[in-house]
Scaffold this motif. Structure first.
Motif, mmCIF file in Angstrom:
data_model
loop_
_atom_site.group_PDB
_atom_site.id
_atom_site.type_symbol
_atom_site.label_atom_id
_atom_site.label_comp_id
_atom_site.label_asym_id
_atom_site.label_seq_id
_atom_site.Cartn_x
_atom_site.Cartn_y
_atom_site.Cartn_z
ATOM 1 N N TYR A 106 0.790 -1.215 0.000
ATOM 2 C CA TYR A 106 0.000 0.000 0.000
ATOM 3 C C TYR A 106 0.832 1.280 0.000
ATOM 4 N N ARG A 118 -3.691 4.780 1.708
ATOM 5 C CA ARG A 118 -2.923 3.682 2.304
ATOM 6 C C ARG A 118 -3.649 3.112 3.517
ATOM 7 N N ASP A 358 2.889 0.268 7.597
ATOM 8 C CA ASP A 358 1.884 1.265 7.248
ATOM 9 C C ASP A 358 1.422 2.099 8.434
#
Length: 495
Positions: A106, A118, A358
């Motif tokens: 992502y 994301r 992330d």
């Protein structure tokens, strides 16, 4: 209950060996990079077998025969869409992610549309993995319950604990190598089951075909354009969108692109793993059809409770427990169990990687020490494992695990593919255009998936969707993609 000392010994020895093998990779996990990508030096054929095993798991091994037994070969149409998706992956997606060179699938979305994209995609992915782990653990518990009579809830909890241990210690290297070994064993086990079933018929294997043809068990679904039912076209379109999503935006697959030493090896792994699934999935449908013919000829061998329940998922586990030779039964169940554990560990490892890259490294500590990164990976793995166990316990209430899994995956991951395609094929669409597209796409997904359940009376019944719920991902993807382009065109023209 057809328990034997031989089956129990085979099962325990095989499982203990698999667990030890997976945990042994703990001593190679010197860094978070090793834990998440295996330092990028895994053999291509091993990664390919891992991709194949990610497709298979216990969902395919038990739910596909269950679907063929209870219905027909309509579900096999899903496999026919894989070559198209694999070609797109090798042509576009694998080179893209090798160039981005990030352990997270992502990172690309953030570069195109900003942090919100994301976060959205990664959250959808993790929800999908919770549903997937729940489906797998539930299906793993069925044959163990049929063979040993152990409590199904206890089996799920113990399975979750074992997978957590081996996932936390072994990392991606253990996941991939275990996937490869269990994939080979699963193919051998499926062949043995198919041969025994076909040659157990009084008039030979052809009798299975005759009975299946008589009861329309070989149908791929209707070829009409009725999108309210699971026709051939509905499953083909659904399969194409889901498989493109798997190869294009699913962390479990994208992470594997980064574990080989070169782009060429990554492409080989993708072709090898995806194309191998097609004949093997056909073998699972043969097993399901053979089960129907077998219990049609020998109806007294199937308990009345299974006949009346309508739960096709439970018929194959019953045959494994009562229709196979002693020893073979234990080995086959151990192979199913171990392969399911490998698939669950894939979800755990990839979800932990997403949480680390992330979220933690992006918003909390960008240059975290290796010790802190490993601590986050361990804690994330544990948390996702607990959620997976809870999902599996809830899955015990459904009639068909394959239908439940397909429905949940459509809801949770329906908008990811549209956002990815919008970012990949358009270099001009802006952040706000993508956000508008995703908002409308998510509304459409909820309408297709949830309105048939909740809009059942009053004025709301007029707004109920008549589309098959599997089309949620198709509708959502198309709306996100087209809305993004339309929004850009309108605002750009005004400027």
């Amino acid at each position: 209950m057809n328990i034997s000392t031989t089956d129990l010994i085979v099962f325990l020895v095989y499982m203990f060996g698999t667990l030890i093998f997976g945990c042994s990779f703990y001593f190679r996990n010197k860094s978070s990079n090793t834990f998440t990508s295996g330092d990028g030096n895994m053999p291509a054929w091993v990664v390919g077998m891992s991709i194949f095993a990610t497709f298979v798991s216990s969902i395919s091994f038990l739910a596909l025969p269950g679907s063929a037994y209870a219905k027909n070969w309509n579900g096999f149409v899903f496999s026919l869409s894989i070559p198209i998706a694999a070609y797109l992956a090798v042509k576009f997606f694998v080179p893209l992610y090798r160039e981005v060179n990030s352990p997270s699938a992502y990172t690309f979305l953030e570069k195109r549309f900003g942090p919100w994209a994301r976060i959205y995609a990664s959250l959808c992915y993790m929800l999908t993995q919770v549903a997937r782990m729940g489906s797998i653990m539930f299906l793993l518990a069925l044959p163990i319950n049929a063979l040993f009579g152990w409590n199904i809830y206890l089996i799920i909890i113990v399975t979750g604990a074992c997978v957590l241990l081996y996932s936390m210690l072994g990392g991606i290297t253990a996941v991939i190598w275990t996937d490869a070994i269990q994939g080979i064993v699963l193919i051998a086990g499926a062949l043995i089951c198919a041969i025994i079933l076909l040659y157990s018929m009084p008039e030979g294997p052809m009798q299975t075909y005759q009975i299946a043809k008589q009861y329309d068990k070989l149908s791929l679904g209707g070829f009409n354009l009725d999108f309210s039912k699971s026709t051939f076209w509905v499953i083909l379109i659904y399969g194409l969108f889901i498989n493109v999503q798997n190869f294009g935006i699913d962390q479990s697959y994208v992470q594997r692109y980064m574990t080989t030493g070169s782009l060429k090896k990554a492409k080989f792994s993708t072709w090898f793993g995806s194309l191998l699934y097609i004949p093997v999935s056909m073998l699972f449908f043969i097993i399901g059809t053979a089960l129907f013919a077998y219990y049609h000829v020998y109806p007294d061998l199937l308990p009345a409770t299974l006949k009346a329940s309508g739960m096709g998922d439970r018929v194959f586990p019953y045959f494994i427990a009562h229709g196979l030779p002693k020893g073979v039964t234990g080995l086959l169940i151990a192979a199913i169990f171990a392969a399911g554990m490998s698939s669950i560990s894939t979800s755990l490892n990839s979800s932990a990687t997403v949480i680390l890259t992330d979220y933690y490294e992006r918003y909390f500590q960008k240059n975290a020490s290796n010790k802190k990164s490993m601590r986050v990976l361990y804690l994330s793995t544990f948390t996702m494992g607990i959620l997976g166990v809870l999902a599996a316990l809830a899955m015990t209430q459904v009639k068909n695990a394959l239908d439940a899994w397909w429905g949940l995956s459509s809801v949770f991951s329906g908008g990811m593919l549209g956002l990815f395609l919008l970012g990949y094929f358009s270099k001009k669409v802006k952040n706000v255009d993508a956000a508008i597209g995703v908002s409308l796409g998510c509304l459409a997904i909820c309408w297709v998936s949830l309105s048939p359940v909740y809009f059942t009376n009053g004025i709301w019944i007029s707004f109920k969707s008549t589309l098959n719920t599997n089309l949620a991902i198709v509708i959502g993807t198309i709306i996100i993609f087209l809305t993004g382009f339309l929004s850009y065109s309108i605002f750009n023209r005004q400027k």
